[in-house]
Scaffold this motif. Sequence first.
Motif, short mmCIF file in Angstrom:
data_model
loop_
_atom_site.label_atom_id
_atom_site.label_comp_id
_atom_site.label_asym_id
_atom_site.label_seq_id
_atom_site.Cartn_x
_atom_site.Cartn_y
_atom_site.Cartn_z
N GLN A 14 0.83 -1.20 0.00
CA GLN A 14 0.00 0.00 0.00
C GLN A 14 0.87 1.26 0.00
OE1 GLN A 14 -2.73 0.14 3.28
NE2 GLN A 14 -3.53 2.15 2.73
N VAL A 15 1.93 1.27 0.79
CA VAL A 15 2.82 2.43 0.85
C VAL A 15 3.52 2.64 -0.49
CG1 VAL A 15 4.97 3.27 1.92
CG2 VAL A 15 3.15 2.34 3.35
N ILE A 16 3.95 1.56 -1.11
CA ILE A 16 4.61 1.66 -2.42
C ILE A 16 3.64 2.23 -3.46
CG2 ILE A 16 5.58 0.31 -4.32
CD1 ILE A 16 6.89 -1.47 -2.18
N ALA A 17 2.40 1.76 -3.44
CA ALA A 17 1.41 2.26 -4.38
C ALA A 17 1.15 3.74 -4.15
CB ALA A 17 0.11 1.46 -4.24
N GLU A 18 1.05 4.17 -2.90
CA GLU A 18 0.83 5.59 -2.59
C GLU A 18 2.02 6.42 -3.03
OE1 GLU A 18 0.01 5.69 1.58
OE2 GLU A 18 -2.01 4.85 1.34
N ARG A 19 3.24 5.92 -2.81
CA ARG A 19 4.45 6.63 -3.21
C ARG A 19 4.48 6.82 -4.73
NH1 ARG A 19 9.65 3.32 -3.45
NH2 ARG A 19 8.44 2.66 -5.24
N ASP A 20 4.18 5.75 -5.46
CA ASP A 20 4.17 5.84 -6.91
C ASP A 20 3.12 6.83 -7.40
OD1 ASP A 20 6.19 3.99 -6.92
OD2 ASP A 20 4.92 2.28 -7.48
N TRP A 21 1.97 6.83 -6.76
CA TRP A 21 0.90 7.75 -7.15
C TRP A 21 1.33 9.20 -6.90
CZ3 TRP A 21 -2.21 11.28 -4.53
CH2 TRP A 21 -3.31 11.75 -5.24
N LEU A 22 1.99 9.43 -5.75
CA LEU A 22 2.45 10.78 -5.45
C LEU A 22 3.55 11.23 -6.41
CD1 LEU A 22 2.50 10.66 -1.56
CD2 LEU A 22 0.98 12.03 -3.00
N LYS A 23 4.43 10.33 -6.80
CA LYS A 23 5.46 10.66 -7.79
C LYS A 23 4.82 11.06 -9.11
CE LYS A 23 9.53 7.89 -6.57
NZ LYS A 23 10.34 6.75 -7.00
N LYS A 24 3.86 10.26 -9.54
CA LYS A 24 3.17 10.53 -10.80
C LYS A 24 2.44 11.87 -10.73
CE LYS A 24 0.94 7.38 -13.65
NZ LYS A 24 -0.07 6.36 -13.89
N LYS A 25 1.79 12.12 -9.62
CA LYS A 25 1.02 13.35 -9.42
C LYS A 25 1.94 14.56 -9.43
CE LYS A 25 -3.07 14.95 -8.27
NZ LYS A 25 -4.20 14.90 -9.16
N SER A 26 3.12 14.46 -8.78
CA SER A 26 4.05 15.60 -8.72
C SER A 26 4.67 15.86 -10.09
CB SER A 26 5.12 15.36 -7.67
OG SER A 26 5.98 14.32 -8.06
N LEU A 27 4.92 14.81 -10.89
CA LEU A 27 5.45 15.02 -12.24
C LEU A 27 4.43 15.67 -13.15
CD1 LEU A 27 7.42 11.67 -12.79
CD2 LEU A 27 8.37 13.94 -12.38
N MET A 28 3.16 15.36 -12.98
CA MET A 28 2.11 15.93 -13.82
C MET A 28 1.90 17.41 -13.52
SD MET A 28 -0.75 13.00 -13.77
CE MET A 28 -1.20 12.44 -15.38
N SER A 29 2.13 17.81 -12.26
CA SER A 29 1.89 19.20 -11.90
C SER A 29 3.04 20.12 -12.32
CB SER A 29 1.67 19.31 -10.39
OG SER A 29 2.84 18.94 -9.69
N GLN A 30 4.16 19.58 -12.70
CA GLN A 30 5.30 20.42 -13.08
C GLN A 30 5.21 20.88 -14.48
OE1 GLN A 30 8.83 18.20 -12.18
NE2 GLN A 30 8.68 18.65 -10.01
#
Length: 96
Positions: free
Chosen positions: A80-96
Amino acid sequence: MANVRKKHSADFKSKVAIEAIKQQKTINELVAEYAVHATQIHTWRKQAIAVIPSAFTTKTTETEQNQQALIDELHRQLGQVIAERDWLKKKSLMSQ
């Protein structure tokens, strides 16, 4: 000359203890055969006899089941933590 202590393996100790428990040979014969002091043979024999009942209890299987359940839960949390981390990485790359 200093006396050097012998370190015997668990296999050796159990082999000697089983021989002592069987009582097919006298302690003196075991001392001569394995080059171990009689007191040490008696100690290993007592230790072996003390742990034999624990080999037949179901408590160890319950403990193993509890440990396996804990491991499974930790794996689930890690996933679950790995999935959340990956989602946050993806989200932060999209906002840049």
